[in-house]
Design an enzyme around this catalytic site. Structure first.
Site, PDB file in Angstrom:
ATOM      1  N   HIS A   4       3.564   2.401  12.784  1.00 31.93           N
ATOM      2  CA  HIS A   4       2.611   3.505  13.042  1.00 31.93           C
ATOM      3  C   HIS A   4       3.146   4.540  14.030  1.00 31.93           C
ATOM      4  O   HIS A   4       2.370   5.130  14.782  1.00 31.93           O
ATOM      5  CB  HIS A   4       1.265   2.963  13.537  1.00 31.93           C
ATOM      6  CG  HIS A   4       0.539   2.131  12.526  1.00 31.93           C
ATOM      7  ND1 HIS A   4      -0.717   1.586  12.758  1.00 31.93           N
ATOM      8  CD2 HIS A   4       0.872   1.743  11.260  1.00 31.93           C
ATOM      9  CE1 HIS A   4      -1.103   0.912  11.690  1.00 31.93           C
ATOM     10  NE2 HIS A   4      -0.158   0.983  10.773  1.00 31.93           N
ATOM     11  N   GLU A  16      -4.896   1.863   2.634  1.00 29.24           N
ATOM     12  CA  GLU A  16      -5.031   0.625   3.401  1.00 29.24           C
ATOM     13  C   GLU A  16      -5.319   0.964   4.855  1.00 29.24           C
ATOM     14  O   GLU A  16      -6.097   0.325   5.533  1.00 29.24           O
ATOM     15  CB  GLU A  16      -3.725  -0.181   3.291  1.00 29.24           C
ATOM     16  CG  GLU A  16      -3.795  -1.577   3.912  1.00 29.24           C
ATOM     17  CD  GLU A  16      -3.381  -1.624   5.374  1.00 29.24           C
ATOM     18  OE1 GLU A  16      -3.557  -2.674   5.992  1.00 29.24           O
ATOM     19  OE2 GLU A  16      -2.894  -0.621   5.901  1.00 29.24           O
ATOM     20  N   GLU A  17      -4.627   2.037   5.338  1.00 26.16           N
ATOM     21  CA  GLU A  17      -4.559   2.289   6.773  1.00 26.16           C
ATOM     22  C   GLU A  17      -5.905   2.571   7.432  1.00 26.16           C
ATOM     23  O   GLU A  17      -6.143   2.138   8.540  1.00 26.16           O
ATOM     24  CB  GLU A  17      -3.585   3.431   7.068  1.00 26.16           C
ATOM     25  CG  GLU A  17      -2.124   3.092   6.761  1.00 26.16           C
ATOM     26  CD  GLU A  17      -1.542   2.018   7.668  1.00 26.16           C
ATOM     27  OE1 GLU A  17      -2.275   1.439   8.472  1.00 26.16           O
ATOM     28  OE2 GLU A  17      -0.331   1.752   7.543  1.00 26.16           O
ATOM     29  N   ASP A  34       3.203  -6.581   3.161  1.00 31.09           N
ATOM     30  CA  ASP A  34       2.821  -5.515   4.109  1.00 31.09           C
ATOM     31  C   ASP A  34       3.183  -5.930   5.534  1.00 31.09           C
ATOM     32  O   ASP A  34       2.354  -5.870   6.427  1.00 31.09           O
ATOM     33  CB  ASP A  34       1.324  -5.195   3.982  1.00 31.09           C
ATOM     34  CG  ASP A  34       0.917  -3.998   4.842  1.00 31.09           C
ATOM     35  OD1 ASP A  34       1.811  -3.224   5.243  1.00 31.09           O
ATOM     36  OD2 ASP A  34      -0.281  -3.847   5.111  1.00 31.09           O
ATOM     37  N   ASP A  62       6.158   0.594   6.652  1.00 27.69           N
ATOM     38  CA  ASP A  62       4.717   0.398   6.426  1.00 27.69           C
ATOM     39  C   ASP A  62       4.193   1.515   5.552  1.00 27.69           C
ATOM     40  O   ASP A  62       3.752   2.532   6.050  1.00 27.69           O
ATOM     41  CB  ASP A  62       4.006   0.360   7.790  1.00 27.69           C
ATOM     42  CG  ASP A  62       2.544   0.003   7.665  1.00 27.69           C
ATOM     43  OD1 ASP A  62       2.142  -0.514   6.607  1.00 27.69           O
ATOM     44  OD2 ASP A  62       1.790   0.250   8.625  1.00 27.69           O
ATOM     45  N   HIS A  88       0.829  -1.210   0.000  1.00 25.66           N
ATOM     46  CA  HIS A  88       0.000   0.000   0.000  1.00 25.66           C
ATOM     47  C   HIS A  88       0.859   1.254   0.000  1.00 25.66           C
ATOM     48  O   HIS A  88       1.865   1.335   0.684  1.00 25.66           O
ATOM     49  CB  HIS A  88      -1.043  -0.006   1.117  1.00 25.66           C
ATOM     50  CG  HIS A  88      -0.520  -0.052   2.524  1.00 25.66           C
ATOM     51  ND1 HIS A  88      -0.191   1.089   3.214  1.00 25.66           N
ATOM     52  CD2 HIS A  88      -0.293  -1.081   3.368  1.00 25.66           C
ATOM     53  CE1 HIS A  88       0.211   0.752   4.429  1.00 25.66           C
ATOM     54  NE2 HIS A  88       0.175  -0.562   4.553  1.00 25.66           N
TER      55      HIS A  88
HETATM   56 ZN    ZN Z   1      -0.179   0.216   8.863  1.00 26.39          ZN
HETATM   57 ZN    ZN Z   2       0.562  -1.715   6.236  1.00 27.53          ZN
END
Ligand code: ZN
Ligand code: ZN
Length: 478
Positions: free
Chosen positions: A429, A329-330, A357, A295, A283
């Site tokens: 994150h 995606e998040e 991912d 990520d 993503h």
């Molecule tokens: Zn993520």
């Molecule tokens: Zn991800």
């Protein structure tokens, strides 16, 4: 004559009646040889690292719906073209637009001090100047659900779920993210003023881990945030002292209308069955904290670089290789769901799907959800992956990855290349998701694994079982 004609017909049309040997999917020996060469070449290739470096340096964080969302898409289109893909296009993806401007928190009573937090994607803001309320703590979501509503009403609910462990398979992420995704809505239903949880991360840094939460009715959203692990420990100790605890939360964030972004798609055309393709990608969006290196710039880079190695072969595999840089995606798999909605009628054209991912660290295991007649072919792929230190676990399913879960749910056969996540959830994150966490050597191992899996599946004689609704039972059971 009659007999000779029948014999001739039988020779021309072998297996007019199904015979076991022909229904088995097999990968030709020549493809195995090419895949082994691809694997060894990938271990010396730096295209993936260059992609992560470029995306995180020239664009940085890529919150869905932000200005950088558009910049990243333009960057991706230019990158795919520069890398020589045969076709590059985009498909629209719409979603609610969430924005974060500022956030802070502090203990007001009994021991005034600041706390480090991060608002959750989907959170509402507090009134200007902040919200001050008493805290009610629960060890987990079940305990909150069991509490009488009047004990929760008007308070800040705090779920002190245990800190994640650093595990290779990251299996306790699901429990923590479940609290993050469902907790705020359940707290709101009980009349809570706001929601806090311990970050879903395995580190001891004073950095909170953001991530999405879900309100079925966004108008009912309440302020919701994660505390860094040391701040959650601190709050636990303060609460333990038995005095009423009051916090101030100031969140300036919220959902503001909708936004249309896009999945950016690129393809190397197959030599014999160009309409059939291996589906891969990562993503393109990331949270606004950090630069989204692990990520999921890494996932986009790994799968793109693997496709490029195949595209540069003197002879293409039978089927095409399609890379998707998924949108948003998040905040709820919007890109993957849009892809599934736009392509479900031709799901049988997806020979197999695998998305990256899980960061940039090495792949240690492979699993698959395919038709029984394709198990032997998966075993052939496993043999070529074995020198990379990858074990085949035939007992586990393989949905193909986060964005591909929606595509798997409509019938795509899936392959999961499982990455070691023991370091991933330290940085996931947070502001710490930056390029220095990407180990070039482990990144190359990922590229090698994807190149092998993609090339072999695209060269297979027979398929892996993709068909409308093919894996409904499998997807329902896990
Ligand atoms: Zn993520
Ligand atoms: Zn991800």
């Amino acid at each position: 004559m009659k007999h000779r004609a029948a014999l001739l017909l039988a020779l021309l049309l072998p297996c007019a009646v199904p015979c076991a040997a022909e229904t088995e999917t097999r990968i030709p020996a020549v493809a195995i040889e090419t895949a082994s060469e691809l694997r060894d070449r990938a271990l010396k290739d730096d295209v993936a690292y260059d992609i992560v470096e470029s995306l995180t340096t020239e664009i940085g964080s890529r919150l869905a719906g932000s200005e950088n969302d558009l910049k990243a898409r333009e960057w991706m289109i230019a990158k795919f073209k520069a890398l020589g893909f045969d076709k590059v296009w985009s498909e629209p993806v719409s979603f609610p637009k969430w924005v974060r401007r500022s956030e802070s928190a502090a203990v007001v009573e009994p021991y005034p001090q600041p706390l480090t937090i991060s608002a959750l994607g989907g959170s509402a803001g507090t009134p200007a100047g902040g919200l001050v309320a008493e805290v009610i703590a629960f060890p987990d979501l079940e305990a909150m659900k069991a509490a009488a509503d009047y004990t929760v009403r008007g308070k800040i609910v705090y779920i002190a779920n245990p800190r994640m462990h650093a595990l290779r398979d990251g299996h306790d992420y699901g429990a923590g993210s479940g609290v993050r995704v469902q907790g705020p809505e359940q707290a709101e239903a009980k009349g809570a003023a706001a929601f806090l949880l311990r970050s879903v991360g395995s580190d001891g840094n004073r950095l909170a881990h953001t991530g999405m939460t879900r309100f079925s009715n966004p108008d009912k959203a309440i302020p919701a945030a994660a505390l860094s692990n040391p701040d959650a420990d601190q709050l636990d100790r303060i609460i333990k002292r038995g005095k009423p605890v009051k916090l101030r939360l100031s969140l300036d964030c919220g959902t503001e209308g909708s936004y249309t972004g896009a999945n950016i798609i690129a393809e190397f055309t197959g030599s014999q069955r160009p309409r059939e393709y291996f589906l891969t990608g990562g993503h393109l969006d990331s949270w606004d904290v950090g630069t989204g290196a692990i990520d999921d710039a890494a996932g986009v880079a790994i799968t793109t670089a693997a496709a490029v190695l195949i595209g540069r072969l003197p002879e293409r595999p039978a089927r095409s290789i399609r890379v998707v840089a998924f949108a948003n995606e998040e905040s709820g798999l919007y890109g993957g769901k849009a892809y599934a909605a736009q392509h479900h009628l031709e799901i049988d054209k997806v020979i197999l799907g695998a998305e990256s991912d899980g960061g940039a660290d090495r792949i240690y295991a492979m699993s698959a959800t395919v038709k029984p007649e394709a198990r032997a072919a998966i075993g052939q792929i496993a043999e070529v992956l074995r020198p990379l230190g990858i074990d085949y676990d035939a007992t586990l399913p393989g949905s193909g990855g986060s964005d591909l879960s929606a595509v798997h749910a409509v019938g795509m056969a899936g392959l999961s290349l499982r990455q070691d996540t023991s370091r991933y959830f330290e940085w996931h994150h947070t502001d710490n998701d930056t390029l220095d966490k990407v180990d070039p050597e482990q990144l190359r191992q990922n590229v090698a694994a994807y190149a092998v899996a993609m090339y072999l599946a695209a060269s297979a004689e027979g398929d892996f079982g993709s068909a409308p609704g093919a894996f409904e039972k499998a997807t329902a059971s896990h």
